[in-house]
Design a protein around this motif. Structure first.
Motif, PDB file in Angstrom:
ATOM      1  N   SER A 180      -1.152  12.812  -2.466  1.00  0.00           N
ATOM      2  CA  SER A 180      -0.970  11.429  -2.007  1.00  0.00           C
ATOM      3  C   SER A 180      -1.274  10.408  -3.098  1.00  0.00           C
ATOM      4  O   SER A 180      -1.218   9.207  -2.868  1.00  0.00           O
ATOM      5  CB  SER A 180      -1.858  11.177  -0.782  1.00  0.00           C
ATOM      6  OG  SER A 180      -3.201  11.414  -1.147  1.00  0.00           O
ATOM      7  N   ASN A 181      -1.604  10.882  -4.293  1.00  0.00           N
ATOM      8  CA  ASN A 181      -1.899   9.960  -5.385  1.00  0.00           C
ATOM      9  C   ASN A 181      -0.610   9.264  -5.850  1.00  0.00           C
ATOM     10  O   ASN A 181       0.319   9.913  -6.325  1.00  0.00           O
ATOM     11  CB  ASN A 181      -2.506  10.760  -6.551  1.00  0.00           C
ATOM     12  CG  ASN A 181      -2.938   9.858  -7.690  1.00  0.00           C
ATOM     13  OD1 ASN A 181      -2.437   8.754  -7.850  1.00  0.00           O
ATOM     14  ND2 ASN A 181      -3.882  10.345  -8.478  1.00  0.00           N
ATOM     15  N   PRO A 182      -0.546   7.919  -5.694  1.00  0.00           N
ATOM     16  CA  PRO A 182       0.710   7.211  -6.023  1.00  0.00           C
ATOM     17  C   PRO A 182       1.018   7.191  -7.519  1.00  0.00           C
ATOM     18  O   PRO A 182       2.125   6.829  -7.920  1.00  0.00           O
ATOM     19  CB  PRO A 182       0.472   5.794  -5.485  1.00  0.00           C
ATOM     20  CG  PRO A 182      -1.015   5.644  -5.446  1.00  0.00           C
ATOM     21  CD  PRO A 182      -1.594   7.007  -5.236  1.00  0.00           C
ATOM     22  N   ASN A 183       0.043   7.561  -8.354  1.00  0.00           N
ATOM     23  CA  ASN A 183       0.301   7.563  -9.807  1.00  0.00           C
ATOM     24  C   ASN A 183       1.188   8.717 -10.248  1.00  0.00           C
ATOM     25  O   ASN A 183       1.771   8.692 -11.315  1.00  0.00           O
ATOM     26  CB  ASN A 183      -1.021   7.657 -10.586  1.00  0.00           C
ATOM     27  CG  ASN A 183      -1.767   6.357 -10.511  1.00  0.00           C
ATOM     28  OD1 ASN A 183      -1.159   5.295 -10.398  1.00  0.00           O
ATOM     29  ND2 ASN A 183      -3.086   6.447 -10.526  1.00  0.00           N
ATOM     30  N   ILE A 224       4.403  11.168 -10.286  1.00  0.00           N
ATOM     31  CA  ILE A 224       5.848  11.073  -9.988  1.00  0.00           C
ATOM     32  C   ILE A 224       6.240  12.331  -9.211  1.00  0.00           C
ATOM     33  O   ILE A 224       6.107  13.449  -9.732  1.00  0.00           O
ATOM     34  CB  ILE A 224       6.680  10.968 -11.289  1.00  0.00           C
ATOM     35  CG1 ILE A 224       6.302   9.689 -12.050  1.00  0.00           C
ATOM     36  CG2 ILE A 224       8.175  10.994 -10.982  1.00  0.00           C
ATOM     37  CD1 ILE A 224       6.938   9.559 -13.422  1.00  0.00           C
ATOM     38  N   PRO A 225       6.690  12.161  -7.954  1.00  0.00           N
ATOM     39  CA  PRO A 225       6.979  13.357  -7.147  1.00  0.00           C
ATOM     40  C   PRO A 225       8.015  14.268  -7.812  1.00  0.00           C
ATOM     41  O   PRO A 225       9.063  13.808  -8.270  1.00  0.00           O
ATOM     42  CB  PRO A 225       7.533  12.780  -5.833  1.00  0.00           C
ATOM     43  CG  PRO A 225       7.079  11.364  -5.806  1.00  0.00           C
ATOM     44  CD  PRO A 225       6.960  10.911  -7.240  1.00  0.00           C
ATOM     45  N   LYS A 256       1.190  11.504 -15.294  1.00  0.00           N
ATOM     46  CA  LYS A 256       1.994  11.225 -14.088  1.00  0.00           C
ATOM     47  C   LYS A 256       2.349  12.523 -13.357  1.00  0.00           C
ATOM     48  O   LYS A 256       3.169  12.523 -12.453  1.00  0.00           O
ATOM     49  CB  LYS A 256       3.319  10.552 -14.492  1.00  0.00           C
ATOM     50  CG  LYS A 256       3.160   9.257 -15.233  1.00  0.00           C
ATOM     51  CD  LYS A 256       3.218   8.110 -14.275  1.00  0.00           C
ATOM     52  CE  LYS A 256       2.945   6.807 -14.966  1.00  0.00           C
ATOM     53  NZ  LYS A 256       2.028   5.969 -14.248  1.00  0.00           N
TER      54      LYS A 256
END
Ligand code: SF4
Length: 251
Positions: free
Chosen positions: A3-6, A8-9, A27
């Motif tokens: 869930s870390n927004p930093n 890049i999925p 990232k």
């Protein structure tokens, strides 16, 4: 971490796994997880070292435990998983298709030629100081570093090109209709990683000709093979070059 927004999925799905040379380590969730899981071996990225393999073995034990738990939770008995003859035949056909495809054969021919050349040239690399620490280098340091860099690039992609092409072929073969778009996506992504490996290897071989002029003919033979492989891969996977790798191709 997921869930870390930093992060890049999915950035790690279509990279070349060369974390030491990657500019997206901060990232990448995969990188962060590896660092957390293998802190000791991360300080020393020598995959042959004992600590690395010990840590990996420990992880396998935990992973198998976790897998058993997950299967139990879902009421799955591993002995009861049914693989029909038809499934087996399909997988076998897929393996045969991939193994006998002309792209695989070309990529494997490149491995053979490249590997033989690298082994034959080993004494020359040593003579040129490739294996010294940069800090200890004597003589023309710039040349040594450039040679070592070219060598690292060639070695890194030598086997990976074939692996990625085979994965791309499998995805292409599994893609049978609109319901299987994920296979097509994966196929193009894998083909793109193979193509980037080919591009970089070609540049590195070009540099090699400058270091070993007497080897020019042999190197050019490999470059011609790679050039043909590049062209054929682009034809077999017309969507590959346009594929946008998460992070890398997204500005
Ligand atoms: S995206 Fe970069 S850091 Fe992450 S696994 Fe790939 S090469 Fe390594």
């Amino acid at each position: 971490m997921a869930s870390n927004p930093n992060f890049i999925p999915g950035i790690y799905n279509y990279c070349d796994r060369w974390c030491e040379r990657c500019s997206f380590t901060d990232k990448c969730m995969n990188y962060a997880m590896e660092k957390e899981r293998f802190p000791k071996s991360h300080d020393n990225p020598d995959v042959d070292n004992e600590v690395f393999w010990e840590e990996l073995a420990e992880t396998l034990h935990d992973t198998l435990e976790m897998l058993r738990e997950m299967m139990k939770e879902r009421g799955i008995d591993i002995d009861e998983i049914e693989v029909t003859e038809e499934d087996e035949k399909k997988e076998e056909d897929l393996r045969e298709f991939t193994k006998n495809h002309f792209l695989t054969k070309m990529a494997d021919e490149y491995i053979k030629m490249g590997d033989e050349w690298l082994k034959r040239m080993e004494p020359a690399f040593e003579e040129n100081g490739v294996y010294y620490d940069r800090s200890d280098m004597e003589g023309d340091k710039e040349k040594m570093v450039a040679l070592r860099d070219a060598l690292e690039v060639i070695r890194w992609y030598l086997f990976q090109i074939s692996v990625k092409i085979q994965r791309a072929l499998q995805g292409m073969q599994r893609h049978e209709g609109p319901d299987d778009e994920a296979f097509l996506y994966d196929s193009n992504g894998s083909a793109k990683v193979a193509l980037l490996g080919i591009d970089r290897s070609l540049s590195a071989w070009q540099r090699m000709t400058g270091f070993f002029p007497k080897e020019e003919d042999n190197i050019i033979d490999m470059m011609i093979l790679l050039g043909r492989l590049r062209e054929k891969t682009e034809k077999v996977f017309p969507g590959a070059r346009k594929f946008k790798r998460p992070g890398f191709d997204e500005g």
